[in-house]
Design an enzyme around this catalytic site. Structure first.
Site, PDB file in Angstrom:
ATOM      1  N   THR A 131      59.823  27.851   2.464  1.00 17.09           N
ATOM      2  CA  THR A 131      59.944  28.185   4.020  1.00 17.09           C
ATOM      3  C   THR A 131      59.875  29.920   3.946  1.00 17.09           C
ATOM      4  O   THR A 131      60.724  30.458   3.214  1.00 17.09           O
ATOM      5  CB  THR A 131      60.773  27.635   4.948  1.00 17.09           C
ATOM      6  OG1 THR A 131      61.153  28.450   6.146  1.00 17.09           O
ATOM      7  CG2 THR A 131      62.135  27.829   4.146  1.00 17.09           C
ATOM      8  N   ASP A 132      59.615  30.550   5.124  1.00 18.48           N
ATOM      9  CA  ASP A 132      59.733  31.969   5.065  1.00 18.48           C
ATOM     10  C   ASP A 132      61.091  32.215   5.596  1.00 18.48           C
ATOM     11  O   ASP A 132      61.427  33.306   5.385  1.00 18.48           O
ATOM     12  CB  ASP A 132      58.643  32.662   6.265  1.00 18.48           C
ATOM     13  CG  ASP A 132      58.928  32.097   7.652  1.00 18.48           C
ATOM     14  OD1 ASP A 132      59.546  30.930   7.903  1.00 18.48           O
ATOM     15  OD2 ASP A 132      58.188  32.472   8.625  1.00 18.48           O
ATOM     16  N   GLU A 133      61.779  31.250   5.952  1.00 16.64           N
ATOM     17  CA  GLU A 133      63.217  31.552   6.589  1.00 16.64           C
ATOM     18  C   GLU A 133      63.970  31.962   5.538  1.00 16.64           C
ATOM     19  O   GLU A 133      65.275  32.644   5.573  1.00 16.64           O
ATOM     20  CB  GLU A 133      63.878  30.394   7.157  1.00 16.64           C
ATOM     21  CG  GLU A 133      62.861  29.870   8.329  1.00 16.64           C
ATOM     22  CD  GLU A 133      63.719  28.906   9.106  1.00 16.64           C
ATOM     23  OE1 GLU A 133      64.944  28.972   9.356  1.00 16.64           O
ATOM     24  OE2 GLU A 133      62.870  28.072   9.846  1.00 16.64           O
ATOM     25  N   TYR A 156      70.492  26.062   6.315  1.00 15.93           N
ATOM     26  CA  TYR A 156      69.168  25.437   5.926  1.00 15.93           C
ATOM     27  C   TYR A 156      68.661  26.487   5.050  1.00 15.93           C
ATOM     28  O   TYR A 156      68.217  26.087   4.070  1.00 15.93           O
ATOM     29  CB  TYR A 156      68.125  25.297   7.447  1.00 15.93           C
ATOM     30  CG  TYR A 156      66.843  25.182   6.905  1.00 15.93           C
ATOM     31  CD1 TYR A 156      66.549  23.966   6.066  1.00 15.93           C
ATOM     32  CD2 TYR A 156      65.890  26.031   7.368  1.00 15.93           C
ATOM     33  CE1 TYR A 156      65.076  23.805   5.892  1.00 15.93           C
ATOM     34  CE2 TYR A 156      64.477  25.899   7.017  1.00 15.93           C
ATOM     35  CZ  TYR A 156      64.219  24.811   6.123  1.00 15.93           C
ATOM     36  OH  TYR A 156      62.856  24.648   6.045  1.00 15.93           O
ATOM     37  N   LYS A 160      67.327  26.130   0.959  1.00 19.46           N
ATOM     38  CA  LYS A 160      66.023  26.544   0.471  1.00 19.46           C
ATOM     39  C   LYS A 160      65.758  27.586  -0.161  1.00 19.46           C
ATOM     40  O   LYS A 160      65.057  27.324  -1.499  1.00 19.46           O
ATOM     41  CB  LYS A 160      64.992  26.797   1.635  1.00 19.46           C
ATOM     42  CG  LYS A 160      64.920  25.201   2.634  1.00 19.46           C
ATOM     43  CD  LYS A 160      64.185  24.072   1.786  1.00 19.46           C
ATOM     44  CE  LYS A 160      62.781  24.422   1.654  1.00 19.46           C
ATOM     45  NZ  LYS A 160      62.138  23.219   1.395  1.00 19.46           N
ATOM     46  N   LYS A 195      62.607  20.000  16.923  1.00 21.69           N
ATOM     47  CA  LYS A 195      61.953  21.268  16.922  1.00 21.69           C
ATOM     48  C   LYS A 195      61.553  21.846  18.066  1.00 21.69           C
ATOM     49  O   LYS A 195      61.064  21.005  18.865  1.00 21.69           O
ATOM     50  CB  LYS A 195      61.055  21.381  16.003  1.00 21.69           C
ATOM     51  CG  LYS A 195      61.404  20.672  14.424  1.00 21.69           C
ATOM     52  CD  LYS A 195      62.302  21.788  13.657  1.00 21.69           C
ATOM     53  CE  LYS A 195      62.867  20.973  12.510  1.00 21.69           C
ATOM     54  NZ  LYS A 195      62.063  20.424  11.612  1.00 21.69           N
TER      55      LYS A 195
END
Ligand code: NAD
Ligand code: TYD
Length: 350
Positions: A131-133, A156, A160, A195
């Site tokens: 993910t970009d997070e 989270y 990741k 979401k």
């Protein structure tokens, strides 16, 4: 002929990836491994479950022995790893579950692949979907590139980021053939209604308040899930080993603007008076540690592998609303049971 293990294939993005691969590559065998948590649902794959090149295995990636056994049984030549705990709000409630699945589960898969491939890695690939997070939070300007330093800020994204680091460590230490992609926020059919977009579609439909965190001035970069699946297909087949590819559609929206657009679409689809859904907007307590802005620079993927998204956001959002309105039974199944407890805890008791 390939034997591909896709993990998390009963979830939102995984089900689109499984569907694409099963239909597009009848010569491949696709094994979908999923624990079927609250977010995994075999109804997501009803249309392809009878294809002869598709197999489902209910397995928990935290169970190392079960993973080893599966690799011995099928002798996969590639892995596309999507299984994860994926919701930031749940990670704030229970970080350990995220460490177990996202970190320990990923390392179990890396170990099993390494063992099964006996250090002979020709023709093998471990593709890790991230993910970009992991890049953290942006200010008003700038974009995440593949060179942006990791700065995860929620349980989270920390889990990741950790899994991404392990994937790269296995590449560096054992020369495991890996590729990683980091994608922006996805939306589309089969997304679990915890979401933002499916939650708000469901609430508008049921005339329930729309819980906007803080002032709604957070920014996310949205990509239609089927475009994420085609990007994964492109990277799986043409990506360079050891590389990272950012995936996104250059499509930033402040939450409140997106929510107002969604309300307008819903008014039209439900034949409600213009402006009536917006009245459901309710500003609530902010998410702790809420990341301000995500925005992806996906130009490497476009320049090097020629991938680009297929549709504009307004069109994708309308398609998504249509899907949720036409799939009431699916929505009903996933929002009964455990969902009610989660909803109460997250939005009504706090
Ligand atoms: P999801 O929550 O909809 O699905 C996750 C799937 O993984 C479910 O089917 C679940 O049953 C399965 N799973 C969870 N724990 C498991 C375990 N221990 N063993 C086996 N299976 C398990 O998630 P998603 O939104 O489809 O995300 C898929 C992947 O893409 C994740 O790795 C996520 O980090 C990444 N990602 C998601 C987004 C997004 O916007 N949703 C964006 C970028 C990247
Ligand atoms: P979400 O869909 O949870 O994705 P992520 O946090 O991984 O980006 O949330 C998208 C944005 O919407 C995020 O800024 C948080 C916000 N949001 C709300 O305002 N209210 C909600 O009930 C939810 C679930 C999200």
């Amino acid at each position: 002929m390939k034997k591909i293990l896709i993990t998390g294939g009963a979830g939102f993005i995984g089900s689109h990836v499984v569907r694409l691969f099963v239909q597009k590559y009848p010569q491949y065998t696709i094994v979908n491994l999923d624990k079927l948590t609250y977010a995994g649902n075999l109804e997501n794959l009803k249309d392809i479950e009878h294809h002869t090149n598709y197999i489902f295995e209910k397995v928990d990636i935290v169970d190392a022995n079960a993973i080893d056994t599966l690799f011995e049984k099928y002798k996969f030549d590639s892995v596309i790893h999507l299984a994860a705990e994926s919701h930031v709000d749940r990670s704030i409630l229970n970080p350990l579950e995220f460490i177990m699945t996202n970190v320990v589960g990923t390392v179990n898969l890396l170990n099993a692949a390494k063992k099964c491939w006996h250090d002979d890695f020709s023709g093998k690939l471990f593709y890790h979907v991230s993910t970009d997070e992991v890049y953290g939070s942006l200010g008003e300007t700038g974009l995440f590139t593949e060179e942006t330093a990791y700065d995860p800020r929620s349980p989270y994204s920390a889990s990741k980021a950790s899994s991404d680091h392990f994937v790269r460590a296995y590449e560096n230490t054992y020369h495991l053939p890996v590729v990683i992609s980091n994608c922006s926020n996805n939306y589309g059919a089969f997304q679990f209604p915890e979401k933002l977009i499916p939650l708000f579609i469901n609430n508008i439909k049921n005339n329930k308040p729309l819980p906007v965190y803080g002032k709604g001035d957070y920014t996310r970069d949205w990509l239609f899930v089927e475009d994420h699946a085609t990007a994964i297909d492109t990277i799986f087949h043409n990506g360079k080993l050891g590389e990272t590819y950012n995936i996104g559609g250059f499509n930033e929206w402040q939450n409140i603007d997106l929510i107002k657009l969604l309300c307008a679409i819903m008014d039209k689809k439900l034949n409600r008076e213009k402006g009536s859904s917006e009245q459901l907007i309710t500003y609530v307590k902010d998410r702790p540690g809420h990341d301000k802005r995500y925005a992806i620079d996906a130009s490497k993927l476009n320049k090097e592998l020629g991938w680009k998204p297929s549709l504009q956001f307004e069109e994708g959002l309308e398609k998504t609303v249509d899907w949720y309105l036409q799939n009431e039974t699916w929505l009903h199944h996933v929002t009964s049971g455990e969902y009610q407890n989660y909803y109460k805890h997250q939005y009504e008791l706090s």
